[in-house]
Motif scaffolding. Structure first.
Motif, PDB file in Angstrom:
ATOM      1  N   GLN A 150       0.637   8.016  -4.341  1.00 34.55           N
ATOM      2  CA  GLN A 150       2.099   8.020  -4.200  1.00 34.55           C
ATOM      3  C   GLN A 150       2.737   7.177  -5.315  1.00 34.55           C
ATOM      4  N   GLN A 171      -6.324  12.511 -11.307  1.00 34.07           N
ATOM      5  CA  GLN A 171      -7.126  13.337 -10.391  1.00 34.07           C
ATOM      6  C   GLN A 171      -6.776  13.074  -8.929  1.00 34.07           C
ATOM      7  N   GLY A 207      -7.930  -3.457  -4.934  1.00 35.06           N
ATOM      8  CA  GLY A 207      -6.523  -3.881  -4.855  1.00 35.06           C
ATOM      9  C   GLY A 207      -5.990  -3.910  -3.431  1.00 35.06           C
ATOM     10  N   LEU A 208      -6.559  -3.100  -2.540  1.00 32.68           N
ATOM     11  CA  LEU A 208      -6.057  -3.062  -1.159  1.00 32.68           C
ATOM     12  C   LEU A 208      -6.850  -3.966  -0.225  1.00 32.68           C
ATOM     13  N   HIS A 267      -7.323   2.150 -16.904  1.00 31.47           N
ATOM     14  CA  HIS A 267      -6.275   2.665 -16.021  1.00 31.47           C
ATOM     15  C   HIS A 267      -6.436   2.432 -14.525  1.00 31.47           C
ATOM     16  N   THR A 271      -0.340   0.481 -10.547  1.00 30.69           N
ATOM     17  CA  THR A 271      -1.663   0.397 -11.192  1.00 30.69           C
ATOM     18  C   THR A 271      -1.642   0.815 -12.665  1.00 30.69           C
ATOM     19  N   CYS A 302       9.099   5.145  -3.093  1.00 34.10           N
ATOM     20  CA  CYS A 302       7.709   4.764  -3.419  1.00 34.10           C
ATOM     21  C   CYS A 302       6.654   5.569  -2.680  1.00 34.10           C
ATOM     22  N   TRP A 349      -8.736  15.669  -6.783  1.00 33.14           N
ATOM     23  CA  TRP A 349      -9.391  15.209  -5.551  1.00 33.14           C
ATOM     24  C   TRP A 349      -8.392  15.124  -4.420  1.00 33.14           C
ATOM     25  N   ARG A 371       0.853  -1.191   0.000  1.00 28.60           N
ATOM     26  CA  ARG A 371       0.000   0.000   0.000  1.00 28.60           C
ATOM     27  C   ARG A 371       0.883   1.234   0.000  1.00 28.60           C
ATOM     28  N   GLY A 414       4.641   4.532  -5.634  1.00 30.14           N
ATOM     29  CA  GLY A 414       4.530   3.062  -5.681  1.00 30.14           C
ATOM     30  C   GLY A 414       3.212   2.627  -6.300  1.00 30.14           C
ATOM     31  N   GLY A 415       2.111   3.174  -5.788  1.00 34.22           N
ATOM     32  CA  GLY A 415       0.777   2.807  -6.282  1.00 34.22           C
ATOM     33  C   GLY A 415       0.546   3.294  -7.696  1.00 34.22           C
TER      34      GLY A 415
END
Ligand code: FAD
Length: 497
Positions: free
Chosen positions: A156, A150, A94-95, A442, A163, A127, A332, A85, A158-159
């Motif tokens: 961050q 957005q 995913g989490l 995406h 993704t 990350c 956001w 995470r 890493g994510g």
């Protein structure tokens, strides 16, 4: 049955983590663990304080690559499921910790910006660096990452890499896969891999792509090198046009892109979707939004092509200022997310999205097919208060369709996902696949689209499942993500021996 169930108790998992990382790096607060069991920031059950899924044993905060390697090696040896995470803005499950006593490995304390190199146009960062922080830092050098999802204030590195994220200016700067120069990642056996930073190479397959988009299901990304671009907003030109048909808007985007122009923003909104963004000027029509960006001459040439594109098309013009103002308020942060959660709770309603991609020749058919099927087949259609779509990322060969749907929730909170989100999402995914497109543009597969992973990849699924087998033979990395649970690790029934 979840694939990796450790024989260890929660207490032994926590004790082992405390020994490896120290007490201050191991979180066991009940409420934080409950919240760490889900991602869907719009998770209706979570907003109501309902957490039915398995709750993780601990959230651990590595402070360096060696910490990550130690945790992963230990987890692999002890069959403990790991959920990587960083920013926590994932939308597709995913989490979610689908295995009892998982470890959520949170990279957000690895948040150093290591190098800004304005000569070779690269930034190297850990990350846990928020994209907004990296962007603010490179702007001081007159540079930009060019990446602007957005979720930029929260997501961050890493994510964003895990993704295969894409930003609002992707038509000019590309998706994250075009921006990553090199990276460092840790695999479940503790191996630390560094993919070096070179402009291009032909030294075998591009191994960056084993890691980019792996959604925490193969490895943990610890460091990323992104390429940088000159930041020259003074040259930006904003355009808005109203057109009668969605297909006309798509045709205009196609003409511009296939002619070789690269506006940074290239969008068309259906009237239903336009209403929520441009209520004061859309007049019940489709809205085309374009931004010309780059050096002064490049932006001017793109702007000229845009003017020409609409010269002979029936349209109404929207003032540039309105489009620019809209853009400046699009991102956001936590405040908007909290406001949306409060609204969900108070008014029992939810807005959700499913984004897919398809060739130019099939965009309009896919759009119509989804609209018609939802209207005809969705049993709770009376609860759907908005159904629309926009195309927001275009390529030489096609574009994406980002379907948006709002619904009133007339069931108990626990049933919301089954009654509303899953069937609506399924229709869009099925239609995208039927038209030869991709079921996910995406947001990643997460856990909500795994039933279609095999269909998405067809015979190429062999490559994907072999990666899982090779890198995560014990199936401890983010079980249920990308790979359906029965196909995790060595359990793929159709895989050749
Ligand atoms: C309001 C909002 C707007 C959004 N807008 C966009 C958008 O414009 N474009 C877009 O592409 N997406 C968008 N998203 C989706 C999401 O923000 C992106 O997917 C983002 O890339 C996730 O980054 P994160 O740091 O929050 O990752 P997280 O949510 O922490 O994790 C996302 C996934 O990556 C894995 N992961 C996280 N860190 C690592 C790591 N270090 N190593 C390996 N795997 C890891 C996780 O296990 C999970 O599967 C949006 C989401 C929200 C809530």
């Amino acid at each position: 049955m979840p694939p990796s169930r450790s024989p260890l108790s929660r207490q032994s998992i926590v004790a082992a983590m405390t020994e490896l990382l120290g007490r201050s790096a191991v979180e066991t607060d009940d409420e934080l663990l409950r919240q760490a069991s889900v991602d869907r920031f719009k998770k209706y059950t979570a907003v109501h304080g309902i957490f039915d899924g398995p709750i993780p044993a601990a959230i651990v905060y590595p402070s360096c690559t060696a910490d990550v390697a130690a945790v992963l090696r230990w987890a692999q040896e002890n069959l403990v499921n790991v959920v990587p995470r960083t920013g926590g803005t994932a939308t597709e499950g995913g989490l979610e910790t689908v295995v009892d006593d998982s470890l959520v490995v949170d990279g957000s304390r690895m948040n150093a910006i290591l190098t800004i190199d304005p000569v070779n146009m690269m930034a190297i960062a850990q990350c846990g660096v928020r994209l907004q922080d990296l962007e603010d830092t490179v702007r001081a050098y007159g540079l930009t990452t060019g990446h602007s999802p957005q979720s930029k204030p929260l997501a961050q590195l890493g994510g964003l890499v895990a993704t295969r994220s894409v930003g609002q200016f992707s038509t000019l700067y590309g998706g994250i896969e075009d921006m990553v120069v090199g990276l460092e990642a840790v695999f479940p056996d503790g191996t630390v891999t560094r993919i070096k930073n070179v402009p291009r190479r032909a030294a075998g397959p591009d191994i960056r792509h084993v890691v980019i988009g792996s959604e925490g299901a193969l490895c943990f990304i610890t460091e990323v090198t992104l390429r940088l671009f000159r930041y020259q907003p003074e040259n930006n030109r904003y355009f808005g046009f109203l057109v009668d048909d969605f297909a006309d808007g798509v045709a205009a985007l196609r003409e511009l892109i296939t002619a070789g122009y690269r506006p940074s923003v290239c969008r068309v909104y259906s009237p239903e979707d336009a209403r929520q963004h441009f209520a004061d000027f859309y007049q019940g029509k489709n809205v085309v939004v374009l931004v010309a960006e780059g050096t002064e001459r490049l932006a001017a040439a793109t702007a000229e092509a845009i003017e020409e594109l609409f010269k002979d098309r029936p349209h109404e013009r929207v003032s540039s200022k309105r489009i620019q103002d809209w853009f400046e308020n699009l991102n956001w942060g936590q405040e908007k997310i909290d406001a949306e959660k409060a609204d969900m709770l108070e008014n029992s309603r939810l807005g959700y999205t499913t984004e897919v991609s398809v060739d130019w020749s099939r965009v309009s058919s896919l759009f119509d097919a989804v609209m018609n099927r939802i209207r005809a087949e969705f049993p709770r259609i009376a609860d759907v208060t908005m159904l629309g779509a926009h195309s927001s990322h275009s390529y030489q060969t096609g574009t994406n369709l980002y379907f948006v749907y709002d619904y009133e929730i007339n069931c108990v909170p626990r049933e919301e996902i089954e009654v509303y989100h899953k069937p609506l999402n399924a229709i869009i995914v099925e239609e995208a696949l039927r038209f030869g497109g991709s079921m996910v543009h995406h947001h990643g597969i997460g856990k909500y689209r795994t039933p279609w992973t095999r269909q998405e990849h067809g015979s190429a699924y062999y490559l994907l499942s072999t990666l899982k087998q090779a890198f995560d033979p014990n199936g401890v990395m983010n079980a249920g993500t990308i790979f359906p649970p029965d196909q995790d690790a060595g359990r793929d029934p159709e895989r050749r021996p």
